[in-house]
Design a protein around this motif. Sequence first.
Motif, PDB file in Angstrom:
ATOM      1  N   VAL A 291      28.057  90.223  32.146  1.00  0.00           N
ATOM      2  CA  VAL A 291      28.369  89.179  33.005  1.00  0.00           C
ATOM      3  C   VAL A 291      29.786  89.103  32.992  1.00  0.00           C
ATOM      4  N   HIS A 292      29.673  88.384  31.731  1.00  0.00           N
ATOM      5  CA  HIS A 292      31.713  88.666  31.099  1.00  0.00           C
ATOM      6  C   HIS A 292      31.882  88.743  29.114  1.00  0.00           C
ATOM      7  N   ALA A 293      32.896  88.824  29.310  1.00  0.00           N
ATOM      8  CA  ALA A 293      33.806  89.224  27.699  1.00  0.00           C
ATOM      9  C   ALA A 293      34.867  88.488  27.573  1.00  0.00           C
ATOM     10  N   THR A 294      34.731  87.990  26.790  1.00  0.00           N
ATOM     11  CA  THR A 294      36.811  87.395  26.112  1.00  0.00           C
ATOM     12  C   THR A 294      37.703  88.368  26.133  1.00  0.00           C
ATOM     13  N   ASN A 295      36.972  89.350  25.691  1.00  0.00           N
ATOM     14  CA  ASN A 295      38.101  90.465  26.030  1.00  0.00           C
ATOM     15  C   ASN A 295      37.867  92.041  25.190  1.00  0.00           C
ATOM     16  N   GLU A 296      37.944  92.946  24.690  1.00  0.00           N
ATOM     17  CA  GLU A 296      38.102  94.492  24.233  1.00  0.00           C
ATOM     18  C   GLU A 296      36.812  94.471  22.968  1.00  0.00           C
ATOM     19  N   VAL A 297      37.071  93.984  21.714  1.00  0.00           N
ATOM     20  CA  VAL A 297      35.739  93.354  21.330  1.00  0.00           C
ATOM     21  C   VAL A 297      34.813  93.372  22.072  1.00  0.00           C
ATOM     22  N   SER A 298      34.200  92.333  22.553  1.00  0.00           N
ATOM     23  CA  SER A 298      33.377  91.599  22.987  1.00  0.00           C
ATOM     24  C   SER A 298      32.851  92.926  24.015  1.00  0.00           C
ATOM     25  N   THR A 299      33.709  93.187  24.761  1.00  0.00           N
ATOM     26  CA  THR A 299      33.226  93.765  25.788  1.00  0.00           C
ATOM     27  C   THR A 299      32.090  95.485  25.512  1.00  0.00           C
ATOM     28  N   GLY A 300      33.202  95.667  23.883  1.00  0.00           N
ATOM     29  CA  GLY A 300      32.130  97.381  23.120  1.00  0.00           C
ATOM     30  C   GLY A 300      31.516  96.683  22.390  1.00  0.00           C
ATOM     31  N   LEU A 301      32.059  95.944  21.721  1.00  0.00           N
ATOM     32  CA  LEU A 301      29.960  95.221  20.997  1.00  0.00           C
ATOM     33  C   LEU A 301      29.002  95.533  22.451  1.00  0.00           C
ATOM     34  N   GLU A 302      29.404  94.617  23.388  1.00  0.00           N
ATOM     35  CA  GLU A 302      27.498  95.225  24.275  1.00  0.00           C
ATOM     36  C   GLU A 302      27.441  96.627  24.634  1.00  0.00           C
ATOM     37  N   ASP A 303      28.812  97.744  25.258  1.00  0.00           N
ATOM     38  CA  ASP A 303      28.688  98.674  25.011  1.00  0.00           C
ATOM     39  C   ASP A 303      28.257  99.437  24.600  1.00  0.00           C
ATOM     40  N   LEU A 304      28.335  99.291  22.916  1.00  0.00           N
ATOM     41  CA  LEU A 304      27.943 100.254  21.836  1.00  0.00           C
ATOM     42  C   LEU A 304      26.074  99.588  21.486  1.00  0.00           C
ATOM     43  N   GLN A 305      26.211  98.738  22.442  1.00  0.00           N
ATOM     44  CA  GLN A 305      24.848  97.699  21.987  1.00  0.00           C
ATOM     45  C   GLN A 305      23.781  98.627  23.264  1.00  0.00           C
ATOM     46  N   LEU A 306      24.045  99.386  24.237  1.00  0.00           N
ATOM     47  CA  LEU A 306      23.247  99.559  25.199  1.00  0.00           C
ATOM     48  C   LEU A 306      23.685 101.322  24.632  1.00  0.00           C
ATOM     49  N   THR A 307      24.539 101.906  24.218  1.00  0.00           N
ATOM     50  CA  THR A 307      24.451 102.922  23.442  1.00  0.00           C
ATOM     51  C   THR A 307      23.683 103.080  22.548  1.00  0.00           C
ATOM     52  N   VAL A 308      23.385 102.600  21.814  1.00  0.00           N
ATOM     53  CA  VAL A 308      22.904 103.116  20.481  1.00  0.00           C
ATOM     54  C   VAL A 308      21.249 102.575  20.729  1.00  0.00           C
ATOM     55  N   GLY A 309      20.729 102.106  21.642  1.00  0.00           N
ATOM     56  CA  GLY A 309      19.658 101.052  21.631  1.00  0.00           C
ATOM     57  C   GLY A 309      19.318  99.969  20.480  1.00  0.00           C
ATOM     58  N   GLU A 310      20.128  99.238  19.971  1.00  0.00           N
ATOM     59  CA  GLU A 310      19.898  98.609  19.087  1.00  0.00           C
ATOM     60  C   GLU A 310      21.053  97.322  18.744  1.00  0.00           C
ATOM     61  N   GLY A 311      20.705  96.578  18.488  1.00  0.00           N
ATOM     62  CA  GLY A 311      21.788  95.202  17.917  1.00  0.00           C
ATOM     63  C   GLY A 311      21.170  94.272  18.027  1.00  0.00           C
ATOM     64  N   PRO A 312      22.388  93.035  18.014  1.00  0.00           N
ATOM     65  CA  PRO A 312      21.539  91.915  18.062  1.00  0.00           C
ATOM     66  C   PRO A 312      21.282  91.378  18.822  1.00  0.00           C
ATOM     67  N   CYS A 313      21.807  91.816  20.137  1.00  0.00           N
ATOM     68  CA  CYS A 313      21.985  90.704  21.691  1.00  0.00           C
ATOM     69  C   CYS A 313      20.529  91.370  21.809  1.00  0.00           C
ATOM     70  N   LEU A 314      19.554  92.734  21.747  1.00  0.00           N
ATOM     71  CA  LEU A 314      18.751  93.508  21.629  1.00  0.00           C
ATOM     72  C   LEU A 314      17.433  93.028  21.234  1.00  0.00           C
ATOM     73  N   ASP A 315      17.884  92.434  19.980  1.00  0.00           N
ATOM     74  CA  ASP A 315      16.805  91.793  18.575  1.00  0.00           C
ATOM     75  C   ASP A 315      16.244  90.379  19.767  1.00  0.00           C
ATOM     76  N   ALA A 316      18.059  89.595  19.661  1.00  0.00           N
ATOM     77  CA  ALA A 316      17.655  88.060  20.527  1.00  0.00           C
ATOM     78  C   ALA A 316      17.017  87.728  21.475  1.00  0.00           C
ATOM     79  N   PHE A 317      16.722  89.371  22.211  1.00  0.00           N
ATOM     80  CA  PHE A 317      16.049  89.546  23.787  1.00  0.00           C
ATOM     81  C   PHE A 317      14.416  89.431  23.452  1.00  0.00           C
ATOM     82  N   VAL A 318      14.946  90.676  22.619  1.00  0.00           N
ATOM     83  CA  VAL A 318      13.125  90.894  22.318  1.00  0.00           C
ATOM     84  C   VAL A 318      12.155  89.739  21.786  1.00  0.00           C
TER      85      VAL A 318
END
Length: 249
Positions: free
Chosen positions: A64-91
Motif C-alpha cells: 500500500v505504501h512505504a516511506t523509503n526504499e529500505v521499507s520497500t526493500g524489506l517488504e519485497d524481501l519478505q515476499l521473496t523468502v516467505g518469512e519475516g515480521p510482517c508474515l508473523d504478525a499476519f499469521v
Amino acid sequence: MSQDRRTVLMSRLENRLDAADGTASRMGVLCALTVEHLAVSGVGATVLASLADGDGQDPSRGLVHATNEVSTGLEDLQLTVGEGPCLDAFVTGGPVLVADLADSHTRWPGFTPGALALGAAAVFSFPLHIGAARLGSLDVYHDRPGKLSDTQISDALILADLATHAVVTELEGHASGDAGWLADPHAEIHQATGMIQAQLNTTTEAALLRLRAHAYTHALPLIDVARRVTDRQLRFTDEPDEDQQDAPA
C-alpha cells in the motif's frame, strides 16, 4: 488515557490530510506521521490475502505504501523468502517486536541477513485487523537496535488501527480476498506465478516457491525475476537447474 491519545493522533492525521489538500493518500500521510511520531527510520503498510489455491498460510502481498526504499526493500524481501515480521504478525494476529535483528538469524534465516544488508537493525510489525479478520500489517524499522517504549507500542497499535480503517475504506467495492486493485508493484509476481504453474503443470504454491528460489539463488529482487517471466525472458523447466532465459512461453 489511550482514548485521549487516539484522539490526538486522529487530529494530527486529519490536519496533515487537510494540509495535503488531496495531493497525498491517506495511508501515505499516516505512514509519514508514524515515522515522525515513533521516531523511527521507516514504515511500510501492506494488505495481505491468501493465495487462491493455497491453504491460507502463504499470503500474497499488495504494497500500500512505504516511506523509503529500505521499507520497500524489506517488504519485497519478505515476499521473496516467505518469512519475516510482517508474515508473523499476519499469521498470529499480534505485534512482532524485534529490538535487535542481528539476534534473529535462527528465527528468520532467510530474511535477517538481507534485512541487515538493507540497513534495518530493529523491526516491529503491527497487524491490521478487524476482530478476527486480518487484513495486513503496519511495519516499522529502525536503523539502529533498540526497543520501542511502552508508550510507542501503545501509539503504534492506535496508528495500526487507523491504518486498518484507511484500508477498509479502500476495500469498499472489492472482494475481501482481492488485493489486485491496489497500486501493487507485486501484481506481476502473481501473473508470473500463474505462468510458471502452467509451464510446470504444478500447484500455485510450488510455482511461487520456484520463483522465490530463483530470486534467492541469484540474489535478485523477486519483482525483477517475475518481470523476466512475464516478459518471456525466463522460462521454468521441470528441473530447477535448467531454468532458461530468452525462451518462448
